[in-house]
Enzyme design. Structure first.
Site, PDB file in Angstrom:
ATOM      1  N   HIS A 121       0.825  -1.216   0.000  1.00 60.49           N
ATOM      2  CA  HIS A 121       0.000   0.000   0.000  1.00 60.49           C
ATOM      3  C   HIS A 121       0.857   1.263   0.000  1.00 60.49           C
ATOM      4  O   HIS A 121       0.333   2.359   0.173  1.00 60.49           O
ATOM      5  CB  HIS A 121      -0.975   0.000   1.186  1.00 60.49           C
ATOM      6  CG  HIS A 121      -2.031  -1.063   1.081  1.00 60.49           C
ATOM      7  ND1 HIS A 121      -2.773  -1.518   2.155  1.00 60.49           N
ATOM      8  CD2 HIS A 121      -2.475  -1.770   0.012  1.00 60.49           C
ATOM      9  CE1 HIS A 121      -3.608  -2.455   1.752  1.00 60.49           C
ATOM     10  NE2 HIS A 121      -3.449  -2.629   0.459  1.00 60.49           N
ATOM     11  N   CYS A 149       6.060  19.800  -6.127  1.00 67.25           N
ATOM     12  CA  CYS A 149       7.171  19.047  -6.717  1.00 67.25           C
ATOM     13  C   CYS A 149       8.367  19.965  -6.952  1.00 67.25           C
ATOM     14  O   CYS A 149       8.205  21.081  -7.464  1.00 67.25           O
ATOM     15  CB  CYS A 149       6.671  18.445  -8.027  1.00 67.25           C
ATOM     16  SG  CYS A 149       7.917  17.622  -8.993  1.00 67.25           S
TER      17      CYS A 149
HETATM   18  C1  BJW Z   1      -3.852  -6.839  16.594  1.00 64.26           C
HETATM   19  C2  BJW Z   1      -3.275  -6.034  17.581  1.00 64.26           C
HETATM   20  C3  BJW Z   1      -2.149  -6.576  18.238  1.00 64.26           C
HETATM   21  C4  BJW Z   1      -4.941  -4.945  16.778  1.00 64.26           C
HETATM   22  N1  BJW Z   1      -1.683  -7.801  17.893  1.00 64.26           N
HETATM   23  N2  BJW Z   1      -3.382  -8.044  16.269  1.00 64.26           N
HETATM   24  C5  BJW Z   1     -13.100  -7.264  -3.936  1.00 64.26           C
HETATM   25  C6  BJW Z   1     -14.260  -7.278  -3.186  1.00 64.26           C
HETATM   26  C7  BJW Z   1     -14.730  -6.121  -2.591  1.00 64.26           C
HETATM   27  C8  BJW Z   1     -14.059  -4.913  -2.724  1.00 64.26           C
HETATM   28  C9  BJW Z   1     -12.901  -4.894  -3.458  1.00 64.26           C
HETATM   29  C10 BJW Z   1     -12.436  -6.063  -4.061  1.00 64.26           C
HETATM   30  N3  BJW Z   1     -11.277  -5.755  -4.708  1.00 64.26           N
HETATM   31  C11 BJW Z   1     -11.008  -4.441  -4.515  1.00 64.26           C
HETATM   32  C12 BJW Z   1     -11.990  -3.891  -3.768  1.00 64.26           C
HETATM   33  C13 BJW Z   1     -12.077  -2.465  -3.333  1.00 64.26           C
HETATM   34  C14 BJW Z   1     -11.154  -2.153  -2.172  1.00 64.26           C
HETATM   35  C15 BJW Z   1     -11.557  -3.003  -0.965  1.00 64.26           C
HETATM   36  O1  BJW Z   1     -10.954  -4.004  -0.635  1.00 64.26           O
HETATM   37  N4  BJW Z   1     -12.580  -2.562  -0.239  1.00 64.26           N
HETATM   38  C16 BJW Z   1     -13.009  -3.294   0.972  1.00 64.26           C
HETATM   39  C17 BJW Z   1     -13.029  -2.333   2.148  1.00 64.26           C
HETATM   40  C18 BJW Z   1     -14.310  -3.964   0.711  1.00 64.26           C
HETATM   41  N5  BJW Z   1      -9.758  -2.380  -2.509  1.00 64.26           N
HETATM   42  C19 BJW Z   1      -9.065  -1.500  -3.222  1.00 64.26           C
HETATM   43  O2  BJW Z   1      -9.589  -0.486  -3.649  1.00 64.26           O
HETATM   44  C20 BJW Z   1      -7.614  -1.809  -3.519  1.00 64.26           C
HETATM   45  N6  BJW Z   1      -7.384  -1.644  -4.890  1.00 64.26           N
HETATM   46  C21 BJW Z   1      -7.682  -2.583  -5.798  1.00 64.26           C
HETATM   47  O3  BJW Z   1      -7.979  -3.718  -5.480  1.00 64.26           O
HETATM   48  O4  BJW Z   1      -7.587  -2.151  -7.102  1.00 64.26           O
HETATM   49  C22 BJW Z   1      -8.276  -2.884  -8.095  1.00 64.26           C
HETATM   50  C23 BJW Z   1      -9.786  -2.673  -7.903  1.00 64.26           C
HETATM   51  C24 BJW Z   1     -10.278  -1.423  -7.539  1.00 64.26           C
HETATM   52  C25 BJW Z   1     -11.653  -1.253  -7.335  1.00 64.26           C
HETATM   53  C26 BJW Z   1     -12.526  -2.324  -7.471  1.00 64.26           C
HETATM   54  C27 BJW Z   1     -12.021  -3.566  -7.829  1.00 64.26           C
HETATM   55  C28 BJW Z   1     -10.627  -3.735  -8.044  1.00 64.26           C
HETATM   56  C29 BJW Z   1      -6.704  -0.816  -2.817  1.00 64.26           C
HETATM   57  C30 BJW Z   1      -6.769  -0.933  -1.348  1.00 64.26           C
HETATM   58  C31 BJW Z   1      -5.873   0.118  -0.694  1.00 64.26           C
HETATM   59  C32 BJW Z   1      -6.123   0.149   0.787  1.00 64.26           C
HETATM   60  N7  BJW Z   1      -5.440   1.206   1.357  1.00 64.26           N
HETATM   61  C33 BJW Z   1      -5.560   1.446   2.795  1.00 64.26           C
HETATM   62  C34 BJW Z   1      -5.425   2.950   3.105  1.00 64.26           C
HETATM   63  C35 BJW Z   1      -4.085   3.465   2.827  1.00 64.26           C
HETATM   64  C36 BJW Z   1      -4.076   4.851   3.340  1.00 64.26           C
HETATM   65  C37 BJW Z   1      -2.957   5.054   4.311  1.00 64.26           C
HETATM   66  O5  BJW Z   1      -2.557   4.141   5.067  1.00 64.26           O
HETATM   67  O6  BJW Z   1      -2.506   6.156   4.349  1.00 64.26           O
HETATM   68  O7  BJW Z   1      -4.613   0.661   3.487  1.00 64.26           O
HETATM   69  S1  BJW Z   1      -7.097   0.976   3.524  1.00 64.26           S
HETATM   70  C38 BJW Z   1      -6.428   0.546   5.073  1.00 64.26           C
HETATM   71  O8  BJW Z   1      -6.836  -0.822   5.309  1.00 64.26           O
HETATM   72  C39 BJW Z   1      -4.902   0.555   4.901  1.00 64.26           C
HETATM   73  C40 BJW Z   1      -4.555  -0.803   5.438  1.00 64.26           C
HETATM   74  O9  BJW Z   1      -3.309  -1.245   4.904  1.00 64.26           O
HETATM   75  C41 BJW Z   1      -5.716  -1.667   5.048  1.00 64.26           C
HETATM   76  C42 BJW Z   1      -5.847  -2.947   5.810  1.00 64.26           C
HETATM   77  O10 BJW Z   1      -6.101  -2.714   7.146  1.00 64.26           O
HETATM   78  P1  BJW Z   1      -5.473  -3.637   8.262  1.00 64.26           P
HETATM   79  O11 BJW Z   1      -3.997  -3.553   8.205  1.00 64.26           O
HETATM   80  O12 BJW Z   1      -6.056  -4.984   8.188  1.00 64.26           O
HETATM   81  O13 BJW Z   1      -5.911  -2.862   9.590  1.00 64.26           O
HETATM   82  P2  BJW Z   1      -7.286  -2.932  10.424  1.00 64.26           P
HETATM   83  O14 BJW Z   1      -7.344  -1.746  11.285  1.00 64.26           O
HETATM   84  O15 BJW Z   1      -8.430  -3.186   9.540  1.00 64.26           O
HETATM   85  O16 BJW Z   1      -7.121  -4.252  11.331  1.00 64.26           O
HETATM   86  C43 BJW Z   1      -6.176  -4.347  12.352  1.00 64.26           C
HETATM   87  C44 BJW Z   1      -6.212  -5.755  12.890  1.00 64.26           C
HETATM   88  O17 BJW Z   1      -5.188  -5.925  13.851  1.00 64.26           O
HETATM   89  C45 BJW Z   1      -7.536  -6.116  13.603  1.00 64.26           C
HETATM   90  O18 BJW Z   1      -7.972  -7.382  13.136  1.00 64.26           O
HETATM   91  C46 BJW Z   1      -7.154  -6.190  15.090  1.00 64.26           C
HETATM   92  O19 BJW Z   1      -7.891  -7.184  15.799  1.00 64.26           O
HETATM   93  C47 BJW Z   1      -5.707  -6.575  14.994  1.00 64.26           C
HETATM   94  N8  BJW Z   1      -4.868  -6.120  16.125  1.00 64.26           N
HETATM   95  N9  BJW Z   1      -3.942  -4.877  17.724  1.00 64.26           N
HETATM   96  C48 BJW Z   1      -2.296  -8.494  16.963  1.00 64.26           C
HETATM   97  N10 BJW Z   1      -1.499  -5.877  19.265  1.00 64.26           N
HETATM   98 ZN    ZN Z   2       6.486  17.085 -10.811  1.00 66.39          ZN
END
Ligand code: BJW
Ligand code: ZN
Length: 241
Positions: A121, A149
């Protein structure tokens, strides 16, 4: 709490594995003090990541989006890797084949010493020009609003993958290889709801890997993995070595 017999099984699987892949999410950095996305502490002025991490939000109000990143850059700059990040580095050094796939943009894996990794990401310390596309490192905290830029004076944006944007093709193909060829996939601290990463555990499973999850709580992936350990990453991951 994780059962010691489950921990023992995972330790054995890792010891016998030739190729190990690790997938991490915000939970591994939570133990360093970085807020997770879907926890209550991930909210900023009542916005969720889904409201701000989109190209549309940036087009509408780039200042607001940069203010959010400035809040996060300040938080992250004050953090250090924790024992779970260090244990992942040790796994890399011990494994014949290894790849780390992180969804985290905080850069803590690199700071800890991980070298074989894809930051799928992006990275919060990298910026990209919306006009000429050039990418550069930027560690300013806070970054000047609105940043431009140095080459063409175009508006800079974070070099981060937002919702609706495609991941970088070279990362996707490197991850696919790591998922298809690993003997063990270890999934640490991700809620498993954001694609494509949410599909990685089933990809590895289909290719015959042993898949284990470490999380504070059950996730939508818990039903498909071979082993689900509940607890803090910083406590459990070091025990695997
Ligand atoms: C602990 C703990 C401890 C706490 N010990 N554990 C197929 C189906 C449906 C939708 C889509 C699909 N394909 C694509 C999509 C759309 C979309 C998507 O997935 N949407 C869903 C929400 C439904 N995906 C995209 O748009 C992606 N692009 C893509 O696929 O392009 C092609 C395409 C586009 C459109 C349609 C179809 C295809 C891009 C995704 C980019 C995500 N970016 C982000 C934001 C970045 C911004 C930034 O950081 O500045 O990235 S979203 C945000 O969530 C961030 C994270 O990396 C990501 C994942 O989150 P993560 O890491 O899992 O965190 P949390 O908070 O959710 O969970 C934390 C966990 O830790 C919890 O479970 C806690 O229990 C646990 N925990 N403390 C152990 N101490
Ligand atoms: Zn530039």
């Amino acid at each position: 709490m994780a059962r010691s017999s489950d921990l023992g099984i995972l330790i054995e699987k890792l010891a016998a594995a030739r190729a190990v892949t690790v997938l991490t999410g915000a939970g591994i950095s939570a133990d360093s003090g970085v807020p997770t996305f879907r926890g209550a502490d991930g909210l900023w002025r009542n916005f969720r990541a889904e409201d701000l991490a989109t190209p549309e939000a940036f087009e509408r109000d780039p200042r607001l989006v940069w203010e959010w990143y400035n809040w996060r850059r300040e938080l992250i700059a004050a953090t250090r890797p924790n024992p779970a990040h260090s244990a992942v580095v040790e796994l890399e050094q011990r494994s014949e084949e290894f790849w780390l796939i992180t969804q985290n943009v905080d850069g803590l894996h690199r700071t800890a010493g991980s070298r074989k990794l894809s930051e799928i990401h992006g990275n919060i310390w990298m910026v990209r020009c919306t006009d000429c596309g050039s990418v550069e490192e930027n560690h300013e905290v806070p970054i000047a609003l609105l940043p431009v830029c140095s080459r063409c004076k175009g508006l800079l944006r974070p070099h981060i993958v937002w919702f609706g944007e495609s991941l970088f093709p070279e990362d996707l193909s490197r991850c696919a290889t790591a998922l298809r060829t690993c003997d063990v996939l270890l999934v640490i601290g991700t809620s498993g709801v954001v694609y494509p990463a949410a599909g990685f555990a089933s990809m590895a499973k289909e290719s015959g890997a042993f898949v284990a999850e470490i999380n504070l709580e059950p996730t939508p992936q818990s039903g498909l993995v071979d082993l689900s350990l509940q607890g803090r990453a910083k406590d459990l991951v070091p025990l695997l070595l």
